[in-house]
Design a protein around this motif. Sequence first.
Motif, PDB file in Angstrom:
ATOM      1  N   LEU A 113       0.780  -1.519  -0.148  1.00 51.72           N
ATOM      2  CA  LEU A 113      -0.417  -0.200   0.059  1.00 51.72           C
ATOM      3  C   LEU A 113       0.631   1.378   0.280  1.00 51.72           C
ATOM      4  O   LEU A 113       0.747   2.664  -0.686  1.00 51.72           O
ATOM      5  CB  LEU A 113      -1.389   0.084   1.139  1.00 51.72           C
ATOM      6  N   ALA A 114       1.699   1.321   1.094  1.00 48.62           N
ATOM      7  CA  ALA A 114       3.218   2.452   0.660  1.00 48.62           C
ATOM      8  C   ALA A 114       3.206   2.585  -0.485  1.00 48.62           C
ATOM      9  O   ALA A 114       3.923   3.709  -1.057  1.00 48.62           O
ATOM     10  CB  ALA A 114       3.782   2.524   1.824  1.00 48.62           C
ATOM     11  N   ALA A 115       3.911   1.864  -0.535  1.00 54.22           N
ATOM     12  CA  ALA A 115       4.696   1.586  -2.389  1.00 54.22           C
ATOM     13  C   ALA A 115       3.471   2.001  -3.627  1.00 54.22           C
ATOM     14  O   ALA A 115       3.846   2.789  -4.009  1.00 54.22           O
ATOM     15  CB  ALA A 115       4.779  -0.199  -2.990  1.00 54.22           C
ATOM     16  N   ARG A 116       2.466   2.078  -3.570  1.00 58.70           N
ATOM     17  CA  ARG A 116       1.617   2.013  -4.297  1.00 58.70           C
ATOM     18  C   ARG A 116       1.611   3.967  -3.832  1.00 58.70           C
ATOM     19  O   ARG A 116       0.795   4.515  -4.864  1.00 58.70           O
ATOM     20  CB  ARG A 116       0.046   1.539  -4.188  1.00 58.70           C
ATOM     21  N   MET A 117       1.005   4.365  -2.782  1.00 62.87           N
ATOM     22  CA  MET A 117       0.753   5.538  -2.671  1.00 62.87           C
ATOM     23  C   MET A 117       1.796   6.487  -2.815  1.00 62.87           C
ATOM     24  O   MET A 117       1.238   7.498  -3.371  1.00 62.87           O
ATOM     25  CB  MET A 117       0.836   5.698  -0.973  1.00 62.87           C
ATOM     26  N   GLN A 118       3.181   5.748  -2.863  1.00 61.42           N
ATOM     27  CA  GLN A 118       4.477   6.716  -3.020  1.00 61.42           C
ATOM     28  C   GLN A 118       4.898   6.753  -4.786  1.00 61.42           C
ATOM     29  O   GLN A 118       4.692   7.773  -5.099  1.00 61.42           O
ATOM     30  CB  GLN A 118       5.758   5.627  -2.524  1.00 61.42           C
ATOM     31  N   GLN A 119       3.874   5.311  -5.703  1.00 61.47           N
ATOM     32  CA  GLN A 119       4.198   5.703  -6.717  1.00 61.47           C
ATOM     33  C   GLN A 119       2.908   6.715  -7.556  1.00 61.47           C
ATOM     34  O   GLN A 119       2.799   7.424  -7.954  1.00 61.47           O
ATOM     35  CB  GLN A 119       3.466   4.074  -7.428  1.00 61.47           C
ATOM     36  N   SER A 120       2.303   6.393  -6.348  1.00 60.98           N
ATOM     37  CA  SER A 120       1.274   7.661  -7.488  1.00 60.98           C
ATOM     38  C   SER A 120       1.333   9.241  -7.552  1.00 60.98           C
ATOM     39  O   SER A 120       0.423   9.468  -8.082  1.00 60.98           O
ATOM     40  CB  SER A 120      -0.785   7.607  -6.265  1.00 60.98           C
ATOM     41  N   THR A 121       2.542   9.361  -6.220  1.00 60.21           N
ATOM     42  CA  THR A 121       2.573  10.891  -6.092  1.00 60.21           C
ATOM     43  C   THR A 121       3.139  11.482  -6.723  1.00 60.21           C
ATOM     44  O   THR A 121       3.983  12.816  -7.276  1.00 60.21           O
ATOM     45  CB  THR A 121       3.693  11.098  -4.492  1.00 60.21           C
ATOM     46  N   LEU A 122       4.529  10.123  -7.496  1.00 53.47           N
ATOM     47  CA  LEU A 122       5.334  10.563  -8.729  1.00 53.47           C
ATOM     48  C   LEU A 122       4.869  10.498  -9.791  1.00 53.47           C
ATOM     49  O   LEU A 122       3.503  10.208 -10.352  1.00 53.47           O
ATOM     50  CB  LEU A 122       6.351   9.440  -9.259  1.00 53.47           C
ATOM     51  N   PRO A 123       5.337  11.297 -11.007  1.00 52.21           N
ATOM     52  CA  PRO A 123       5.273  12.216 -11.569  1.00 52.21           C
ATOM     53  C   PRO A 123       4.678  11.031 -12.924  1.00 52.21           C
ATOM     54  O   PRO A 123       5.892   9.891 -13.180  1.00 52.21           O
ATOM     55  CB  PRO A 123       5.802  13.152 -12.523  1.00 52.21           C
ATOM     56  N   GLY A 124       3.825  11.145 -13.601  1.00 54.86           N
ATOM     57  CA  GLY A 124       4.041   9.282 -14.920  1.00 54.86           C
ATOM     58  C   GLY A 124       4.724  10.078 -15.776  1.00 54.86           C
ATOM     59  O   GLY A 124       5.728   8.774 -15.852  1.00 54.86           O
ATOM     60  N   ASP A 125       5.134  10.998 -16.563  1.00 56.72           N
ATOM     61  CA  ASP A 125       6.211  11.180 -17.345  1.00 56.72           C
ATOM     62  C   ASP A 125       7.461  12.019 -16.494  1.00 56.72           C
ATOM     63  O   ASP A 125       7.827  12.827 -16.512  1.00 56.72           O
ATOM     64  CB  ASP A 125       6.013  11.432 -18.549  1.00 56.72           C
ATOM     65  N   ILE A 126       8.608  11.240 -17.048  1.00 54.14           N
ATOM     66  CA  ILE A 126       9.698  11.879 -16.123  1.00 54.14           C
ATOM     67  C   ILE A 126      10.464  12.423 -17.338  1.00 54.14           C
ATOM     68  O   ILE A 126      11.019  11.777 -17.722  1.00 54.14           O
ATOM     69  CB  ILE A 126      11.064  11.257 -15.514  1.00 54.14           C
ATOM     70  N   PRO A 127      10.169  14.176 -17.680  1.00 54.69           N
ATOM     71  CA  PRO A 127      11.413  14.217 -19.292  1.00 54.69           C
ATOM     72  C   PRO A 127      12.708  13.120 -19.382  1.00 54.69           C
ATOM     73  O   PRO A 127      13.420  13.693 -17.994  1.00 54.69           O
ATOM     74  CB  PRO A 127      11.113  15.321 -18.893  1.00 54.69           C
ATOM     75  N   ASP A 128      13.557  13.389 -20.466  1.00 60.32           N
ATOM     76  CA  ASP A 128      14.705  12.980 -19.935  1.00 60.32           C
ATOM     77  C   ASP A 128      15.879  14.040 -20.410  1.00 60.32           C
ATOM     78  O   ASP A 128      15.363  14.860 -20.908  1.00 60.32           O
ATOM     79  CB  ASP A 128      14.728  12.307 -21.490  1.00 60.32           C
ATOM     80  N   PHE A 129      16.438  14.191 -19.011  1.00 58.82           N
ATOM     81  CA  PHE A 129      17.513  15.801 -19.166  1.00 58.82           C
ATOM     82  C   PHE A 129      19.294  15.207 -20.057  1.00 58.82           C
ATOM     83  O   PHE A 129      19.864  15.737 -19.307  1.00 58.82           O
ATOM     84  CB  PHE A 129      17.077  16.623 -18.160  1.00 58.82           C
ATOM     85  N   ALA A 130      19.179  13.915 -19.869  1.00 55.52           N
ATOM     86  CA  ALA A 130      20.672  13.944 -20.227  1.00 55.52           C
ATOM     87  C   ALA A 130      20.863  14.527 -22.125  1.00 55.52           C
ATOM     88  O   ALA A 130      21.630  14.732 -21.738  1.00 55.52           O
ATOM     89  CB  ALA A 130      20.690  11.984 -19.980  1.00 55.52           C
ATOM     90  N   TYR A 131      19.997  14.802 -22.804  1.00 55.55           N
ATOM     91  CA  TYR A 131      20.258  15.680 -24.302  1.00 55.55           C
ATOM     92  C   TYR A 131      20.663  16.920 -24.047  1.00 55.55           C
ATOM     93  O   TYR A 131      20.890  17.136 -25.052  1.00 55.55           O
ATOM     94  CB  TYR A 131      19.881  14.495 -24.859  1.00 55.55           C
TER      95      TYR A 131
END
Length: 132
Positions: A113-131
Amino acid sequence: EADRDLSAAVLAMRKRVVLSLMLCVIGTAVLSAGVLYLLKRMVGEPLEKLIRRAVRFASSGTIAEFHDDIKTGDELQILSEAFGKMAIDVDRYTRAQAAALADKEHLVTELELAARMQQSTLPGDIPDFAYR
């Protein structure tokens, strides 16, 4: 006539010997039956009771089958008491293991449950800043 008296004496002695042997055989049979009866009462019955209890415990896992009513004052009583203690120990261990398993399952559920809650607070798409 002396031969006749001797034959009668030998015959009488034979009868006494045969009678004595028969009495010895009957006495030995009665004594053996008494010893067997005592062995059955003192060893056989308590051992059968202990075996039945151990088999019932092994098949059901309940400790209600063990009582300290085998009072023979010998190794059978010691064995019965040891089986009773073992049954109590196995019951305690089984209960402790069941409780530990329930706690572990509860913790796993909470962590999921904690993992699902933590996952839900993260943004869905993380932009790739490496390039950039």
